[in-house]
Design an enzyme around this catalytic site. Sequence first.
Site, PDB file in Angstrom:
ATOM      1  N   THR A  20      19.383 -21.111 -10.754  1.00  0.00           N
ATOM      2  CA  THR A  20      19.444 -20.481 -12.068  1.00  0.00           C
ATOM      3  C   THR A  20      18.128 -20.637 -12.828  1.00  0.00           C
ATOM      4  O   THR A  20      17.348 -21.551 -12.588  1.00  0.00           O
ATOM      5  CB  THR A  20      20.577 -21.088 -12.918  1.00  0.00           C
ATOM      6  OG1 THR A  20      20.285 -22.471 -13.175  1.00  0.00           O
ATOM      7  CG2 THR A  20      21.918 -20.958 -12.220  1.00  0.00           C
ATOM      8  N   PRO A  31      12.777 -25.219  -7.956  1.00  0.00           N
ATOM      9  CA  PRO A  31      13.836 -25.871  -8.741  1.00  0.00           C
ATOM     10  C   PRO A  31      15.174 -25.153  -8.596  1.00  0.00           C
ATOM     11  O   PRO A  31      15.229 -23.919  -8.548  1.00  0.00           O
ATOM     12  CB  PRO A  31      13.320 -25.782 -10.176  1.00  0.00           C
ATOM     13  CG  PRO A  31      11.847 -25.588 -10.051  1.00  0.00           C
ATOM     14  CD  PRO A  31      11.651 -24.799  -8.803  1.00  0.00           C
ATOM     15  N   ASN A  86       9.019  -8.800 -10.510  1.00  0.00           N
ATOM     16  CA  ASN A  86       9.273  -8.463  -9.108  1.00  0.00           C
ATOM     17  C   ASN A  86      10.517  -7.606  -8.971  1.00  0.00           C
ATOM     18  O   ASN A  86      10.508  -6.549  -8.316  1.00  0.00           O
ATOM     19  CB  ASN A  86       9.449  -9.734  -8.273  1.00  0.00           C
ATOM     20  CG  ASN A  86       8.145 -10.423  -7.937  1.00  0.00           C
ATOM     21  OD1 ASN A  86       7.073  -9.892  -8.185  1.00  0.00           O
ATOM     22  ND2 ASN A  86       8.234 -11.615  -7.383  1.00  0.00           N
ATOM     23  N   TYR A 124      -0.005 -27.105 -10.303  1.00  0.00           N
ATOM     24  CA  TYR A 124       0.403 -26.591 -11.613  1.00  0.00           C
ATOM     25  C   TYR A 124       1.229 -27.619 -12.370  1.00  0.00           C
ATOM     26  O   TYR A 124       0.905 -27.983 -13.504  1.00  0.00           O
ATOM     27  CB  TYR A 124       1.198 -25.300 -11.422  1.00  0.00           C
ATOM     28  CG  TYR A 124       1.601 -24.602 -12.700  1.00  0.00           C
ATOM     29  CD1 TYR A 124       0.655 -23.953 -13.487  1.00  0.00           C
ATOM     30  CD2 TYR A 124       2.925 -24.565 -13.118  1.00  0.00           C
ATOM     31  CE1 TYR A 124       1.013 -23.298 -14.654  1.00  0.00           C
ATOM     32  CE2 TYR A 124       3.303 -23.904 -14.281  1.00  0.00           C
ATOM     33  CZ  TYR A 124       2.340 -23.278 -15.043  1.00  0.00           C
ATOM     34  OH  TYR A 124       2.710 -22.627 -16.203  1.00  0.00           O
ATOM     35  N   ASP A 125       2.291 -28.126 -11.714  1.00  0.00           N
ATOM     36  CA  ASP A 125       3.209 -29.043 -12.385  1.00  0.00           C
ATOM     37  C   ASP A 125       2.498 -30.300 -12.878  1.00  0.00           C
ATOM     38  O   ASP A 125       2.600 -30.684 -14.049  1.00  0.00           O
ATOM     39  CB  ASP A 125       4.337 -29.463 -11.435  1.00  0.00           C
ATOM     40  CG  ASP A 125       5.132 -28.282 -10.899  1.00  0.00           C
ATOM     41  OD1 ASP A 125       4.828 -27.139 -11.273  1.00  0.00           O
ATOM     42  OD2 ASP A 125       6.052 -28.510 -10.100  1.00  0.00           O
ATOM     43  N   GLN A 180      17.634 -25.333 -10.825  1.00  0.00           N
ATOM     44  CA  GLN A 180      18.083 -24.828 -12.121  1.00  0.00           C
ATOM     45  C   GLN A 180      17.062 -25.144 -13.194  1.00  0.00           C
ATOM     46  O   GLN A 180      16.257 -26.057 -13.062  1.00  0.00           O
ATOM     47  CB  GLN A 180      19.457 -25.396 -12.478  1.00  0.00           C
ATOM     48  CG  GLN A 180      19.582 -26.904 -12.427  1.00  0.00           C
ATOM     49  CD  GLN A 180      19.305 -27.584 -13.748  1.00  0.00           C
ATOM     50  OE1 GLN A 180      19.248 -26.927 -14.786  1.00  0.00           O
ATOM     51  NE2 GLN A 180      19.119 -28.887 -13.714  1.00  0.00           N
ATOM     52  N   ARG A 237       3.435 -27.061  -5.309  1.00  0.00           N
ATOM     53  CA  ARG A 237       3.492 -26.674  -6.713  1.00  0.00           C
ATOM     54  C   ARG A 237       2.811 -27.694  -7.622  1.00  0.00           C
ATOM     55  O   ARG A 237       2.682 -27.475  -8.828  1.00  0.00           O
ATOM     56  CB  ARG A 237       4.952 -26.511  -7.164  1.00  0.00           C
ATOM     57  CG  ARG A 237       5.727 -25.469  -6.406  1.00  0.00           C
ATOM     58  CD  ARG A 237       7.207 -25.527  -6.754  1.00  0.00           C
ATOM     59  NE  ARG A 237       7.454 -25.095  -8.122  1.00  0.00           N
ATOM     60  CZ  ARG A 237       7.930 -23.901  -8.461  1.00  0.00           C
ATOM     61  NH1 ARG A 237       8.217 -23.021  -7.524  1.00  0.00           N
ATOM     62  NH2 ARG A 237       8.130 -23.579  -9.720  1.00  0.00           N
TER      63      ARG A 237
END
Length: 320
Positions: A214, A278, A194, A149-150, A280, A146
């Site tokens: 979450t 992640p 989705n 992007y991050d 949350q 990731r």
Amino acid sequence: MHYSLRKKILVTGGAGFIGSHLCRDLLKEGHEVLCVDNFFTGSRDNLRDLVQHPLFEIVRHDITQPLHVETDEIYNLACPASPVHYQFDPVQTTKVCVNGAINMLGLAKRTGARILQASTSEVYGDPEVRPQREDYWGRVNPVGPRACYDEAKRCAETLFFDYRRQHGLPIKVARIFNTYGPRMQPNDGRVISNFVVQALQGQPLTIYGSGEQTRSFCYVDDMVKGLKRLMQTGEDFTGPINLGNPQEISMLELARQIIRKAGSSARIVHREAPEDDPKQRQPDICMATEKLGWSATVSLEEGLEKTISWFREWRGVGYV
């Protein structure tokens, strides 16, 4: 709008999900809007009703290459925003965030334009604090799948603030949390699109991991209002600032809500969680409330109903 108040506004990524909503709002306010997009994830269909608008123009362009236009304001939204797309060509994703930021900052410097960077909650990585405040530096894996992007979004923020310090550029940086609503692409890889597509087609809703992770979801109309308010703040306020809805929900509960609201009999299936997913994500929006007078007003329940209704009417997929 009086002609003297009309601005020339550039929206990169303007054919994308958030960008297309932003273009509409800016046109309603009477501004000239130049939409720039390479159509990797953006779609002309998102702008079909705008192409004849006398104040609207679309240019196919990749912002990794310099752009020579005149503008008063720049909203830099160009970048694929879901893992399925930004991991397709990770090197290009990094180029869009970093080279694209350099090119747009250079354009702003030449024209004297105010420029807003659409950053992301992903700069916080897999956070150790909850909710996430703007002064939290994050916990990001710089070599994971990731990271294209991050870390590229983090670098773009660095560039924006260095242009501010070095050239006095009027910048704004918004950290956008998960956003949803009409005109999401059905194959964009975002969890709400989705789930909605799967529910309407009677297909199993796919949850990666236990489903206890979450997220917080902001309806697109609220997000656009936040971006515009940030752009309108005085030059002494730059951000970064969180924009999102702090109402948190687990993936399992989100799937159940969508199944219920769609009137679907779809079941839920679990798959292995992706690397660095992640656990949350929840924004602290105290700064947005104080500095912008902004908070999300559309509840998840209301926003899901509007989104499901839009997808149900969309004719590109054979929904049940």
